[in-house]
Design a protein around this motif. Structure first.
Motif, PDB file in Angstrom:
ATOM      1  N   THR A  53     -54.760 -89.921 -18.182  1.00 14.30           N
ATOM      2  CA  THR A  53     -53.337 -90.041 -18.492  1.00 14.30           C
ATOM      3  C   THR A  53     -52.554 -90.277 -17.197  1.00 14.30           C
ATOM      4  O   THR A  53     -52.772 -89.571 -16.208  1.00 14.30           O
ATOM      5  CB  THR A  53     -52.815 -88.760 -19.170  1.00 14.30           C
ATOM      6  N   PRO A  54     -51.651 -91.261 -17.167  1.00 12.60           N
ATOM      7  CA  PRO A  54     -50.876 -91.513 -15.943  1.00 12.60           C
ATOM      8  C   PRO A  54     -50.131 -90.250 -15.494  1.00 12.60           C
ATOM      9  O   PRO A  54     -49.565 -89.528 -16.324  1.00 12.60           O
ATOM     10  CB  PRO A  54     -49.890 -92.609 -16.360  1.00 12.60           C
ATOM     11  N   PRO A  55     -50.130 -89.963 -14.194  1.00 14.15           N
ATOM     12  CA  PRO A  55     -49.409 -88.777 -13.692  1.00 14.15           C
ATOM     13  C   PRO A  55     -47.938 -88.817 -14.089  1.00 14.15           C
ATOM     14  O   PRO A  55     -47.287 -89.865 -13.988  1.00 14.15           O
ATOM     15  CB  PRO A  55     -49.573 -88.885 -12.170  1.00 14.15           C
ATOM     16  N   GLY A  56     -47.428 -87.691 -14.547  1.00 14.79           N
ATOM     17  CA  GLY A  56     -46.018 -87.610 -14.926  1.00 14.79           C
ATOM     18  C   GLY A  56     -45.667 -88.326 -16.210  1.00 14.79           C
ATOM     19  O   GLY A  56     -44.481 -88.583 -16.473  1.00 14.79           O
ATOM     20  N   ALA A  57     -46.692 -88.674 -16.997  1.00 18.57           N
ATOM     21  CA  ALA A  57     -46.425 -89.393 -18.258  1.00 18.57           C
ATOM     22  C   ALA A  57     -45.534 -88.547 -19.161  1.00 18.57           C
ATOM     23  O   ALA A  57     -45.767 -87.351 -19.332  1.00 18.57           O
ATOM     24  CB  ALA A  57     -47.741 -89.710 -18.968  1.00 18.57           C
ATOM     25  N   PRO A  58     -44.505 -89.136 -19.742  1.00 17.32           N
ATOM     26  CA  PRO A  58     -43.589 -88.355 -20.580  1.00 17.32           C
ATOM     27  C   PRO A  58     -44.249 -87.879 -21.873  1.00 17.32           C
ATOM     28  O   PRO A  58     -45.199 -88.499 -22.367  1.00 17.32           O
ATOM     29  CB  PRO A  58     -42.459 -89.357 -20.884  1.00 17.32           C
ATOM     30  N   VAL A  59     -43.721 -86.784 -22.409  1.00 19.03           N
ATOM     31  CA  VAL A  59     -44.177 -86.273 -23.697  1.00 19.03           C
ATOM     32  C   VAL A  59     -43.542 -87.125 -24.804  1.00 19.03           C
ATOM     33  O   VAL A  59     -42.323 -87.216 -24.890  1.00 19.03           O
ATOM     34  CB  VAL A  59     -43.782 -84.789 -23.871  1.00 19.03           C
ATOM     35  N   VAL A  60     -44.375 -87.759 -25.621  1.00 23.87           N
ATOM     36  CA  VAL A  60     -43.836 -88.595 -26.700  1.00 23.87           C
ATOM     37  C   VAL A  60     -43.821 -87.841 -28.033  1.00 23.87           C
ATOM     38  O   VAL A  60     -43.021 -88.144 -28.917  1.00 23.87           O
ATOM     39  CB  VAL A  60     -44.615 -89.912 -26.856  1.00 23.87           C
ATOM     40  N   LEU A  61     -44.704 -86.841 -28.157  1.00 23.32           N
ATOM     41  CA  LEU A  61     -44.751 -86.042 -29.381  1.00 23.32           C
ATOM     42  C   LEU A  61     -44.918 -84.568 -29.005  1.00 23.32           C
ATOM     43  O   LEU A  61     -45.812 -84.219 -28.232  1.00 23.32           O
ATOM     44  CB  LEU A  61     -45.927 -86.480 -30.265  1.00 23.32           C
ATOM     45  N   LYS A  62     -44.026 -83.747 -29.549  1.00 18.59           N
ATOM     46  CA  LYS A  62     -44.117 -82.309 -29.324  1.00 18.59           C
ATOM     47  C   LYS A  62     -44.074 -81.612 -30.688  1.00 18.59           C
ATOM     48  O   LYS A  62     -43.179 -81.869 -31.498  1.00 18.59           O
ATOM     49  CB  LYS A  62     -42.957 -81.818 -28.453  1.00 18.59           C
TER      50      LYS A  62
END
Length: 498
Positions: free
Chosen positions: A252-261
């Motif tokens: 996973t790319p570092p700092g990848a945003p959360v798309v589903l929580k």
């Protein structure tokens, strides 16, 4: 190993646009388990349908118990002791176990059906198999594993000499697979010839005596199982070696945003207080034993089952999902484990299935723009290497692996940002598996966020960046792939949360 009980020589079969079998040979011996292997579309099922009278061969010979034969229906084959236990069970849920076993051959007392006699005879079959099933139980109340035992009992009741098992373990638990293997060994010891069709290499090594391999409708060769390696068999199947090494680090790319929580999700008995996050470009594996609640969690997220409580956030925004339509609008695509029931319409074409979730994009007034539809379908046929004569081919005529590719094409056409893959390679051969793995990695690299539910530990370890483990409806652990092993996943999968 025993004498040859059945021999197929030079079997040829063509359908419009497809040469399905090209002079194929097969030999089945008494008292052996023969694995029949090959990629999806290799011709295994077609060959078995020719054997059991479902299809008529174009040429070639079938010699059974020393005589040349040709069965003209599955019933005729069955009456002669050649029986197939299908992957998709053919039992009637509203009838009892005994009634299913003897359907069409009911015992009668006068003009009335003698249920007592049928129950007694069914019990004798289960005693012979050493299986604990009540013949009076309604079939729909049994687990899939026990339903399959009933199918086997039905086959034995026909005085079977050859039983063909088509992907018999696909929906079974480990305990049920062990029980299945015990029954197969018992049948082998009684001199029966067993054909075992499976893509699970570990099972093949455990239960079979020989392995016959097909590729692209042709016979490749036969190996002695104990003298062969996994790579030997795979290389014969696909013409190349495919390695299934576990992923060593989180991609996973570092700092990848959360798309589903997901927070404190509850849905029925099988989803209890489940929370997790999914990042852009991540493959999040869901592991656990059968009945852990993984599919139920996915179905609740997709709006296929009602949510009792809990919160869902997409790109930081709280959303309400009450139906699959809501989920699709939120950018979620779901590839169900039961693709024929929920993923595709088998009596429609490849093109029609590809555009099914995005039909509004292909409308010209009240009509579908067929040229535009076929163009996008053809692009995905090429991109996914789907084996089909054309985009107008009915999906029912495709192999399982190629049907799965059509489902993937449907959601790629929709351009969903979140994709849920539920048992994405169930019933799919190693070559097609590898193509789907590459595709999933490619989608993740393009920024898609993927949830992958799998019962295969090697698949979870090969594909996941992180792993959520469930047991009896609850999340019991979460691991980064760098720290995941089969042992610690299994420990989490077999314990209740404290």
């Amino acid at each position: 190993m025993g004498e040859v009980i059945l021999e197929m020589k030079g079997i040829d079969k063509s359908f419009p646009g497809v040469h399905a079998l090209d002079h194929v040979d097969l030999e089945i011996r008494k008292g052996e388990v023969l694995a029949l292997m090959g990629e999806n579309g290799a011709g295994k099922s077609t060959l078995m349908k020719v054997l059991t009278g479902i299809y008529t061969k174009d040429s070639g010979t079938i010699t059974y118990e020393g005589k040349e034969v040709e069965f003209h229906s599955a019933r005729e084959a069955q009456d002669n002791g050649v029986i197939i236990v299908h992957q998709e069970l053919n039992m009637l849920g509203h009838l009892t176990v005994a009634q299913n076993i003897f359907i069409g051959r009911e015992f009668k007392k006068g003009i009335k059906i003698d249920d007592k006699k049928m129950n007694e005879e069914a019990q004798k079959l289960f005693d012979r198999m050493n299986v604990d099933i009540d013949p009076r139980e309604t079939m729909s109340k049994l687990t899939v594993g026990k339903q399959q035992m009933c199918e086997i009992a039905k086959a034995i009741s026909h005085d079977a000499k050859i039983i063909i098992f088509d992907e018999p373990s696909a929906a079974l638990t480990e305990t049920e697979i062990e029980q299945l293997f015990k029954i197969i060994r018992d049948l082998r010891s009684q001199g029966m010839g067993i054909v075992y069709i499976s893509h699970r290499m570990d099972e093949i090594k455990v239960i079979t005596d020989r392995v016959t391999v097909m590729r692209d409708g042709t016979y490749v060769g036969t190996l002695i199982t104990k003298e062969s390696t996994k790579d030997d068999i795979i290389n014969m199947m696909v013409g190349r070696v495919i390695y299934e090494d576990p992923k060593e680090k989180n991609m996973t790319p570092p700092g990848a945003p959360v798309v589903l929580k997901v927070e404190h999700l509850n849905a029925g008995k099988m989803v209890q207080d489940v929370s997790f996050e999914l990042h852009k470009g991540e493959i999040l594996g869901f592991s656990g034993l059968m009945g852990a609640g993984r599919t139920e969690t996915a179905r609740a997220l997709f709006g296929a089952d009602p949510i009792d409580s809990g919160d869902i956030y997409i790109n930081g925004k709280k959303v309400t999902i009450k139906s699959p339509q809501d989920a699709v609008k939120c950018g979620i695509g779901y590839l169900s484990e039961d693709r024929k029931r929920y993923g595709i319409v088998v009596q429609k074409s490849v093109a029609e299935n590809t555009t099914m979730a995005t039909l509004e994009k292909f409308m010209s007034g009240p009509f579908i723009n067929k040229k535009k539809e076929n163009k996008i379908a053809q692009e995905y046929v090429e991109q996914l290497a789907t084996k089909t004569p054309g985009t107008d081919q009915l999906v029912v005529n495709l192999s399982g692996g190629n049907q799965q590719k059509v489902v993937i094409a449907k959601w790629l056409t929709r351009d969903c940002d979140i994709l849920i893959f539920d048992e994405p390679t169930r019933g799919i051969d190693v070559g097609a598996k590898n193509e789907i793995y590459k595709l999933m990695n490619q989608l993740a690299a393009e920024g898609k966020a993927i949830i992958m539910i799998s019962s295969e530990m090697t698949e979870i370890l090969r594909m996941s960046d992180r792993i959520v483990v469930m047991c009896e409806g609850k999340k019991t652990g979460e691991l980064d792939i760098s720290e995941a092993t089969q042992e610690n996943i299994m420990n989490m999968a077999t314990r209740e949360i404290e």
